[in-house]
Design a protein around this motif. Structure first.
Motif, PDB file in Angstrom:
ATOM      1  N   THR A   1       0.550  -1.323   0.135  1.00 34.55           N
ATOM      2  CA  THR A   1       0.160   0.132  -0.368  1.00 34.55           C
ATOM      3  C   THR A   1       0.482   1.332   0.032  1.00 34.55           C
ATOM      4  O   THR A   1       0.544   2.083  -0.253  1.00 34.55           O
ATOM      5  CB  THR A   1      -0.940   0.182   1.092  1.00 34.55           C
ATOM      6  OG1 THR A   1      -0.228   0.092   2.466  1.00 34.55           O
ATOM      7  CG2 THR A   1      -1.887  -1.580   1.224  1.00 34.55           C
ATOM      8  N   SER A   2       2.072   1.053   0.283  1.00 29.62           N
ATOM      9  CA  SER A   2       3.331   2.092   0.366  1.00 29.62           C
ATOM     10  C   SER A   2       4.326   2.641  -1.180  1.00 29.62           C
ATOM     11  O   SER A   2       4.556   1.517  -1.686  1.00 29.62           O
ATOM     12  CB  SER A   2       4.110   2.228   0.728  1.00 29.62           C
ATOM     13  OG  SER A   2       5.128   3.101   1.193  1.00 29.62           O
ATOM     14  N   ALA A   3       4.021   3.291  -2.167  1.00 29.94           N
ATOM     15  CA  ALA A   3       4.614   3.727  -3.246  1.00 29.94           C
ATOM     16  C   ALA A   3       6.117   3.724  -3.133  1.00 29.94           C
ATOM     17  O   ALA A   3       6.671   3.418  -3.868  1.00 29.94           O
ATOM     18  CB  ALA A   3       4.381   4.698  -3.657  1.00 29.94           C
ATOM     19  N   ASP A   4       6.708   4.831  -1.711  1.00 31.74           N
ATOM     20  CA  ASP A   4       8.151   4.563  -1.948  1.00 31.74           C
ATOM     21  C   ASP A   4       8.235   3.412  -1.260  1.00 31.74           C
ATOM     22  O   ASP A   4       9.640   2.807  -1.866  1.00 31.74           O
ATOM     23  CB  ASP A   4       8.008   5.562  -0.439  1.00 31.74           C
ATOM     24  CG  ASP A   4       7.813   6.482  -0.332  1.00 31.74           C
ATOM     25  OD1 ASP A   4       7.803   7.055  -1.613  1.00 31.74           O
ATOM     26  OD2 ASP A   4       7.321   7.508   0.497  1.00 31.74           O
TER      27      ASP A   4
ATOM     28  N   LEU B   1      11.568  -1.489  -3.699  1.00 32.95           N
ATOM     29  CA  LEU B   1      11.672  -2.880  -4.226  1.00 32.95           C
ATOM     30  C   LEU B   1      12.512  -2.877  -5.701  1.00 32.95           C
ATOM     31  O   LEU B   1      13.143  -3.064  -6.366  1.00 32.95           O
ATOM     32  CB  LEU B   1      10.711  -3.391  -3.834  1.00 32.95           C
ATOM     33  CG  LEU B   1      10.984  -5.349  -4.432  1.00 32.95           C
ATOM     34  CD1 LEU B   1      11.835  -5.872  -3.673  1.00 32.95           C
ATOM     35  CD2 LEU B   1       9.523  -5.565  -4.837  1.00 32.95           C
ATOM     36  N   ALA B   2      12.006  -1.655  -6.201  1.00 31.76           N
ATOM     37  CA  ALA B   2      12.046  -1.521  -7.869  1.00 31.76           C
ATOM     38  C   ALA B   2      13.372  -1.658  -8.008  1.00 31.76           C
ATOM     39  O   ALA B   2      14.237  -1.865  -9.638  1.00 31.76           O
ATOM     40  CB  ALA B   2      10.890  -1.137  -8.471  1.00 31.76           C
ATOM     41  N   ALA B   3      13.764  -0.648  -7.070  1.00 30.81           N
ATOM     42  CA  ALA B   3      15.132   0.049  -7.469  1.00 30.81           C
ATOM     43  C   ALA B   3      16.010  -0.881  -7.442  1.00 30.81           C
ATOM     44  O   ALA B   3      17.567  -0.956  -8.154  1.00 30.81           O
ATOM     45  CB  ALA B   3      15.197   0.795  -6.843  1.00 30.81           C
ATOM     46  N   SER B   4      15.561  -2.319  -6.632  1.00 32.52           N
ATOM     47  CA  SER B   4      16.838  -3.214  -6.225  1.00 32.52           C
ATOM     48  C   SER B   4      16.961  -4.148  -6.840  1.00 32.52           C
ATOM     49  O   SER B   4      17.403  -5.244  -7.164  1.00 32.52           O
ATOM     50  CB  SER B   4      16.373  -3.578  -4.962  1.00 32.52           C
ATOM     51  OG  SER B   4      15.598  -4.611  -5.094  1.00 32.52           O
ATOM     52  N   LEU B   5      16.311  -4.955  -8.355  1.00 31.70           N
ATOM     53  CA  LEU B   5      16.143  -5.531  -8.984  1.00 31.70           C
ATOM     54  C   LEU B   5      16.214  -5.039 -10.003  1.00 31.70           C
ATOM     55  O   LEU B   5      16.497  -3.504 -10.542  1.00 31.70           O
ATOM     56  CB  LEU B   5      14.580  -6.078  -9.126  1.00 31.70           C
ATOM     57  CG  LEU B   5      14.216  -6.634  -7.887  1.00 31.70           C
ATOM     58  CD1 LEU B   5      12.668  -6.828  -7.635  1.00 31.70           C
ATOM     59  CD2 LEU B   5      14.222  -7.505  -7.301  1.00 31.70           C
ATOM     60  N   ASP B   6      16.966  -5.412 -11.035  1.00 29.28           N
ATOM     61  CA  ASP B   6      17.535  -5.606 -12.622  1.00 29.28           C
ATOM     62  C   ASP B   6      16.438  -6.579 -13.233  1.00 29.28           C
ATOM     63  O   ASP B   6      15.228  -5.534 -13.661  1.00 29.28           O
ATOM     64  CB  ASP B   6      19.137  -6.022 -12.675  1.00 29.28           C
ATOM     65  CG  ASP B   6      19.458  -5.796 -13.904  1.00 29.28           C
ATOM     66  OD1 ASP B   6      18.781  -5.379 -14.761  1.00 29.28           O
ATOM     67  OD2 ASP B   6      19.949  -7.380 -14.408  1.00 29.28           O
TER      68      ASP B   6
ATOM     69  N   LEU C   1      -2.145  -3.494  -9.001  1.00 33.31           N
ATOM     70  CA  LEU C   1      -1.653  -2.734  -9.877  1.00 33.31           C
ATOM     71  C   LEU C   1      -0.485  -1.942  -9.717  1.00 33.31           C
ATOM     72  O   LEU C   1       0.903  -1.884 -10.090  1.00 33.31           O
ATOM     73  CB  LEU C   1      -2.363  -1.369  -9.653  1.00 33.31           C
ATOM     74  CG  LEU C   1      -2.195   0.081 -10.487  1.00 33.31           C
ATOM     75  CD1 LEU C   1      -2.400  -0.493 -12.042  1.00 33.31           C
ATOM     76  CD2 LEU C   1      -3.838   1.140  -9.691  1.00 33.31           C
ATOM     77  N   ARG C   2      -0.021  -0.779  -8.288  1.00 34.11           N
ATOM     78  CA  ARG C   2       1.186  -0.684  -7.736  1.00 34.11           C
ATOM     79  C   ARG C   2       2.547  -1.504  -7.765  1.00 34.11           C
ATOM     80  O   ARG C   2       3.939  -1.045  -8.661  1.00 34.11           O
ATOM     81  CB  ARG C   2       1.341  -0.212  -6.162  1.00 34.11           C
ATOM     82  CG  ARG C   2      -0.173   1.054  -5.920  1.00 34.11           C
ATOM     83  CD  ARG C   2       0.140   1.193  -4.879  1.00 34.11           C
ATOM     84  NE  ARG C   2      -0.476   2.642  -3.925  1.00 34.11           N
ATOM     85  CZ  ARG C   2      -1.454   2.066  -4.014  1.00 34.11           C
ATOM     86  NH1 ARG C   2      -2.023   0.404  -3.317  1.00 34.11           N
ATOM     87  NH2 ARG C   2      -2.615   2.890  -3.131  1.00 34.11           N
ATOM     88  N   VAL C   3       2.469  -2.505  -7.642  1.00 32.07           N
ATOM     89  CA  VAL C   3       4.258  -3.620  -7.444  1.00 32.07           C
ATOM     90  C   VAL C   3       4.268  -3.956  -9.233  1.00 32.07           C
ATOM     91  O   VAL C   3       4.802  -4.097  -9.499  1.00 32.07           O
ATOM     92  CB  VAL C   3       3.783  -4.880  -7.158  1.00 32.07           C
ATOM     93  CG1 VAL C   3       4.440  -5.905  -7.173  1.00 32.07           C
ATOM     94  CG2 VAL C   3       3.284  -4.305  -5.316  1.00 32.07           C
ATOM     95  N   THR C   4       2.776  -4.367 -10.105  1.00 38.39           N
ATOM     96  CA  THR C   4       3.062  -4.397 -11.555  1.00 38.39           C
ATOM     97  C   THR C   4       3.381  -3.775 -12.039  1.00 38.39           C
ATOM     98  O   THR C   4       4.983  -3.864 -12.662  1.00 38.39           O
ATOM     99  CB  THR C   4       1.888  -5.409 -11.591  1.00 38.39           C
ATOM    100  OG1 THR C   4       1.368  -5.902 -11.065  1.00 38.39           O
ATOM    101  CG2 THR C   4       1.995  -5.685 -13.132  1.00 38.39           C
ATOM    102  N   GLN C   5       2.830  -2.145 -11.775  1.00 38.69           N
ATOM    103  CA  GLN C   5       3.610  -0.881 -12.650  1.00 38.69           C
ATOM    104  C   GLN C   5       4.941  -1.104 -12.868  1.00 38.69           C
ATOM    105  O   GLN C   5       5.740  -0.609 -13.171  1.00 38.69           O
ATOM    106  CB  GLN C   5       2.397   0.104 -11.600  1.00 38.69           C
ATOM    107  CG  GLN C   5       1.226  -0.009 -12.175  1.00 38.69           C
ATOM    108  CD  GLN C   5       0.546   1.480 -12.163  1.00 38.69           C
ATOM    109  OE1 GLN C   5       0.577   2.277 -11.177  1.00 38.69           O
ATOM    110  NE2 GLN C   5      -0.486   2.028 -13.152  1.00 38.69           N
ATOM    111  N   ALA C   6       5.219  -1.358 -10.845  1.00 34.98           N
ATOM    112  CA  ALA C   6       6.959  -0.689 -10.786  1.00 34.98           C
ATOM    113  C   ALA C   6       7.887  -1.816 -11.526  1.00 34.98           C
ATOM    114  O   ALA C   6       9.327  -1.520 -12.177  1.00 34.98           O
ATOM    115  CB  ALA C   6       6.863  -1.112  -9.006  1.00 34.98           C
TER     116      ALA C   6
END
Length: 246
Positions: free
Chosen positions: A58-61, A66-71, A109-114
């Motif tokens: 539920t947190s965009a931050d 998480l997204a920034a830590s993945l290739d 939605l948020r996780v998939t988009q990211a």
């Protein structure tokens, strides 16, 4: 040989933890993500190579971190969700409905988009959503949960249309009655006796491992094969409202 990275949300217990274990056994480098870090650390100690990441869907931050830590990612299992309450529509608390929508729908939605860029970065990715038969059928006392899961199903089906022609598969796994330590307990606000009655007399409800097996089957098909929807129920259950009890 590694199959690539698999991210599992809601991985601290139940279906999520079982899926993390199973995908690790299938050769994936698993990133287990959830809010309860103590449980994730215990899972990481049990499963060699598993990486624990604190995540609030539920947190965009939190998701951006998480997204920034993945290739690149081979599999994303959107498993975080759950149910709250069994009150009829006329007496339901809108706050419960909002919380269910936040996790079961907007969290997906948020996780998939990211993570979609990382899913497309490699040879091809796979988005899996742990839905429910509640996303396809309704039952009394389930209005908020069935509304959220119907919305999640609509999201999955729309995403598949919109990603057509791109190397990302999209699957919904829709379980029926699954007995885990927390699902009904949380739904019934900690009433252990009421939670036990949900499964009373039911011969062999599904386990978290049964659902993890279905997820593993879907993601390990050849890259040109997409399992759109896999509905799985225990033999004792014909529908949400039709369950054989001894």
């Amino acid at each position: 040989m590694s199959r690539g990275t698999a991210v599992v949300t809601g991985a601290s217990s139940g279906i999520g933890a079982a899926t993390a274990r199973r995908l690790a056994a299938e050769g994936y480098a698993v990133v287990a993500a959830a809010r309860r870090r103590d449980r994730l650390d215990a899972l990481a100690a049990e499963v060699p190579g598993l990486r624990a990441v604190t995540l609030d869907v539920t947190s965009a931050d939190s998701i951006a971190e998480l997204a920034a830590s993945l290739d690149d990612i081979a599999v994303l299992v959107n498993n975080a969700g759950g149910a709250l309450g069994v009150e009829p529509v006329e007496r339901a608390d809108p706050a419960d409905w909002q919380q269910m929508y936040e996790t079961n729908v907007l969290g997906v939605l948020r996780v998939t988009q990211a993570l979609l860029p990382a899913l497309e970065r490699g040879s091809g990715g796979h988005v899996v959503v742990t839905g429910s038969i509640a996303g396809h059928l309704v039952y009394e006392g389930g209005g908020g949960y069935t509304a959220a899961k119907h919305a999640a199903t609509a999201l999955v089906e729309t995403l598949r249309l919109e990603l057509n022609g791109r190397p990302v598969r999209v699957t919904e796994i829709a379980p029926g009655m699954v007995q885990t330590e927390e699902f009904s307990l949380v739904r019934l606000r900690g009433d252990a006796d009421a939670a036990a009655k949900v499964y009373a007399g039911v011969p062999d409800p599904l386990s978290a491992d049964d659902v993890a097996d279905c997820i593993a089957f879907a993601v390990t098909r050849p890259a040109h094969v997409n399992i759109d929807l896999l509905v799985v129920k225990p033999l004792a259950q014909a529908a949400p409202h039709k369950v054989h009890r001894r």
